[in-house]
Every structure is written in C-alpha cells, then in structure tokens.
Design an enzyme around this catalytic site. Structure first.
Site, PDB file in Angstrom:
ATOM      1  N   GLU A 109      -3.426  -9.743 -28.443  1.00 53.44           N
ATOM      2  CA  GLU A 109      -4.473  -9.925 -29.459  1.00 53.44           C
ATOM      3  C   GLU A 109      -4.292  -9.039 -30.683  1.00 53.44           C
ATOM      4  O   GLU A 109      -5.188  -8.270 -31.047  1.00 53.44           O
ATOM      5  CB  GLU A 109      -5.844  -9.683 -28.810  1.00 53.44           C
ATOM      6  N   GLU A 169      -4.379 -18.201 -20.531  1.00 50.61           N
ATOM      7  CA  GLU A 169      -5.707 -17.830 -20.001  1.00 50.61           C
ATOM      8  C   GLU A 169      -6.651 -19.012 -20.205  1.00 50.61           C
ATOM      9  O   GLU A 169      -7.642 -18.912 -20.919  1.00 50.61           O
ATOM     10  CB  GLU A 169      -6.239 -16.584 -20.720  1.00 50.61           C
TER      11      GLU A 169
HETATM   12  C1  GLA Z   1      -8.784 -11.349 -22.917  1.00 51.70           C
HETATM   13  C2  GLA Z   1      -7.797 -10.537 -22.087  1.00 51.70           C
HETATM   14  C3  GLA Z   1      -7.970 -10.798 -20.620  1.00 51.70           C
HETATM   15  C4  GLA Z   1      -9.436 -10.777 -20.206  1.00 51.70           C
HETATM   16  C5  GLA Z   1     -10.205 -11.753 -21.047  1.00 51.70           C
HETATM   17  C6  GLA Z   1     -11.658 -11.784 -20.648  1.00 51.70           C
HETATM   18  O1  GLA Z   1      -8.400 -12.641 -23.043  1.00 51.70           O
HETATM   19  O2  GLA Z   1      -6.453 -10.791 -22.447  1.00 51.70           O
HETATM   20  O3  GLA Z   1      -7.281  -9.818 -19.898  1.00 51.70           O
HETATM   21  O4  GLA Z   1      -9.952  -9.494 -20.363  1.00 51.70           O
HETATM   22  O5  GLA Z   1     -10.097 -11.353 -22.395  1.00 51.70           O
HETATM   23  O6  GLA Z   1     -11.821 -12.010 -19.288  1.00 51.70           O
END
Ligand code: GLA
Length: 377
Positions: free
Chosen positions: A159, A267
């Site tokens: 991020e 994710e």
């Molecule tokens: C981000 C992080 C993950 C997790 C999510 C929320 O995407 O990369 O590790 O913390 O937020 O669950």
C-alpha cells in the site's frame, strides 16, 4: 455401562469439537484451478493452531497457498528494537510446509501496523535516512533470512500509493525518500535470492493509481531491482459491477503483464453491505437508529442477494480465468463468513457475507459459481 461410556465419550467429543461437518463431496478449488493459478486464503493464528477444525478442513481441501493475516506484520513480529517474536510466524510457516502449500510472507514494509519506535532513536528523536535504512535492513534480513527456502514469496511493500497515484506520505517516504521501495526489494532479495518478491496494493485498478503502479514498476526496472509480481488486493470489491469495472481490472492486469511481471489477486472479498466508510470506527450496537439500514441482513442473506453475490464472483473469476496466462495466484481474504474482517470494518458488529463459505462452513452458491467458471474454459 459400556454403552454409557460410548455415549458419554461421543457427547464429550461433540462438545469439544462442534458437530458441523465440512462438505467433502464437492470439488476442491485448488484442483479446479490447478492448470490456471494457485488458490490462496489468509490464515489467522487460531486456525493455524487447529482451534477451528472445520476451517482447517476447508483450508486443507481447497487451498494451496496461504498468507498470514497478522503474525508477520511489524507490530507482531518485531515488537521492540532488539526483540523479534517468531512463535506465531513459525507456526504459520510449519502449517504451510506440513500441508505442502505455497507460503506467502506478509508484509515487510507498510505504513500501518508499524510501531512508532521504528522511526525514532532511543531518545525519541526521528532517525536519519541512513539510520532508518539500517533498521529496515535489519528487519528484512532477519525475517526473510529466518524463513529462507521456506517462505516462497514476500509482500515486500504494501500500500505505497495514494488514491491519486502519487506515493503515500508515510514515514518511510518522508525519512528515506522515494528509493525506500527499491531498497526494501534489494534487502529482501539479498536475504533470500530464490524467494519471489511482490508489491501489493488496493484500488490499483483505478486509472490514477494504475498510473502510479506503472511509474513504480518502470523505476524499479530502471534500477534493475528484482521483483516478481504485483498483488491487486481486491478488498471489499462490491456487488455492483462498477466497483471495480471489468475494464479497469483488465487494464491493470494487462499493464503489469506488459511490463513483464506476473499479477496476483491477493485479498479478495466481496462486500454485500451498504458502504459505510464515513462511519469508520463506529459500533453498530451503538447506532440503533441506523442499524437496519447499515446492517440489513443480521439473520441471513436473502436469496436474491445470495444470487447476485454468486454472479459477481462468477464475473470476477471469469476475468481471472481469461487472463490466467498473466495471473499466478488468486487469494481470498479469509475462509468463511463467520470469521472475516468485514464483520467489523468499517463498523464493528455488522453481519457480512463476503466469502465462498457460509457461517456453517458450507459452500455458498458463490462457491459453485466460481467452480463453473473453470469448467466453462
Ligand atoms: C490490508 C492488509 C491486510 C489486512 C487488511 C484488512 O489489506 O494488507 O493484511 O490487514 O488490510 O484485513
């Protein structure tokens, strides 16, 4: 007496391990997509410890790649300047190795879940560029070094972009400068030259952020930095096909692939609840007046929404399968609806339904819709 013994011990066993049975007569996702990409999930420590045996059974049957939810993040694993806490991370890696899974280390450098001391000396003064680079190197080489040859790939930076595509204004950027990203990759590659290395971020399918990704990749390429793939987070993608659009998803996949890197969906969750970003941090129990509106399905997902969720999953997996030559892994964030972060984010205590397995560990229509996308190749 004997019968009583048998009944009593059965009751005891049922009490110890609740009775829910995981569906065995369904195809395993990892087999269904075996010629296309790895199928991953994230794991919380409870599951790794075997405290949720139904979830463990689902993981073993369906997934061949795992990412730790929290236990490798800086605030868990490196709690003080000279203190590393490896127990939970070791457990996670052992679980993956025992079950022959592709293991992802998540995540080395992030603005979040990183303690304040990381950027300060022991007098509380902000570190210089060189001091912070040294600390970063210690962190990365200690962790990557410990799991050398065991963890297959690392989310090296997480991020790093703002929504407008410029670099996020983090302490890493402020103190080290833009090359903190290249340095993190350099240190990780040095610590385990055979591990895959990734840059992972959310909303990078949005055109402004996509431009930022392209800039980062070109910069790393110019510096000859080793990088394997880019992770598109897919967190809380929505039922509405505009968030994100197929066009934007395909554009980021193609842009990354054209630069010579693999793509991973890292994710994935699909949010069926109303967007509540402006209430971030609130607790639904304290919001009685809003409860119905913001938490519309506390007792189960209506059939029509269940169907829309299945359709949306099918649509997304349709895109992934179409681009399987560019995609190395698709990871969903969590295993079943009962244990997933969207029950508590952005508002605590909502009832969400973002995954492929329901609260009773049973496959949802979305599961079967996903399986179908592979069959229709
Ligand atoms: C981000 C992080 C993950 C997790 C999510 C929320 O995407 O990369 O590790 O913390 O937020 O669950």
């Amino acid at each position: 007496m004997k019968i009583c013994k048998l009944i009593c011990s059965t009751v005891l066993l049922v009490g110890m391990f609740n009775t829910i049975v995981v569906a065995e007569d369904i195809p395993a996702l990892k087999d269904v997509f075996k010629d296309d990409f790895l199928i991953g999930t994230s794991l919380v420590d409870d599951i790794v410890r075997g405290r949720d045996h139904n979830a463990v059974a689902i993981v073993k049957k369906h997934f061949n790649a795992i990412t730790p939810d929290n236990v490798m993040k800086w605030d868990f694993i490196h709690t003080q300047p000279k203190k590393y806490e490896f127990d939970a991370a070791d457990r996670f890696v052992d679980f993956g190795r025992k079950n022959n899974m592709f293991i992802i280390g998540h995540t080395l450098i992030w603005h979040d879940q990183t303690p304040g001391w990381v950027f300060k000396d022991n007098q509380g003064k902000q570190l210089s560029r060189d001091e912070l680079l040294e600390r970063m190197k210690d962190h990365i080489s200690t962790i990557v070094g410990r799991y050398k040859g065991k963890v297959n790939g690392w989310d090296v930076v997480n991020e790093v972009l703002d929504p407008n595509g410029s670099l996020r204004n983090s302490k890493w950027l402020e103190i080290i400068g833009e090359d903190y990203i290249a340095k993190a990759f350099e240190y990780a590659h040095e610590a385990d030259p055979n591990a895959e290395l990734y840059y992972n971020d959310y909303s990078i399918e949005n055109p402004e952020k996509r431009e930022g990704v392209i800039r980062i990749l070109k910069d790393l390429k110019a510096k000859n930095t080793y990088l394997t793939a880019v992770g598109i987070q897919g967190q809380a993608w929505r039922l509405d096909k505009h968030y994100p659009t197929t066009e934007n998803i395909e554009a980021i996949i193609n842009a990354v692939a054209e630069l010579g890197y693999k793509v991973m969906i890292t994710e994935l969750t699909i949010d069926v609840l109303p967007n509540a970003a402006k209430y971030e941090g609130a607790d639904i129990k304290m919001m009685a007046r809003m409860e119905k509106k913001l938490n519309p399905y506390p007792d189960g997902l209506p059939d029509d929404v269940q169907q829309r969720l299945a359709d949306r999953y099918a649509e997304l997996f349709g895109i992934f399968v179409k681009h399987k030559d560019k995609i190395s892994r698709v990871t969903v964030w969590g295993i079943y609806d009962g244990k997933n972060w969207l029950n508590d984010w952005p508002i605590k205590g909502r009832t969400s339904y973002p995954l492929l397995f329901d609260r009773n560990y049973q496959p949802k229509p979305a599961f079967f819709a996903v399986v179908k996308t592979a069959e229709s190749k």
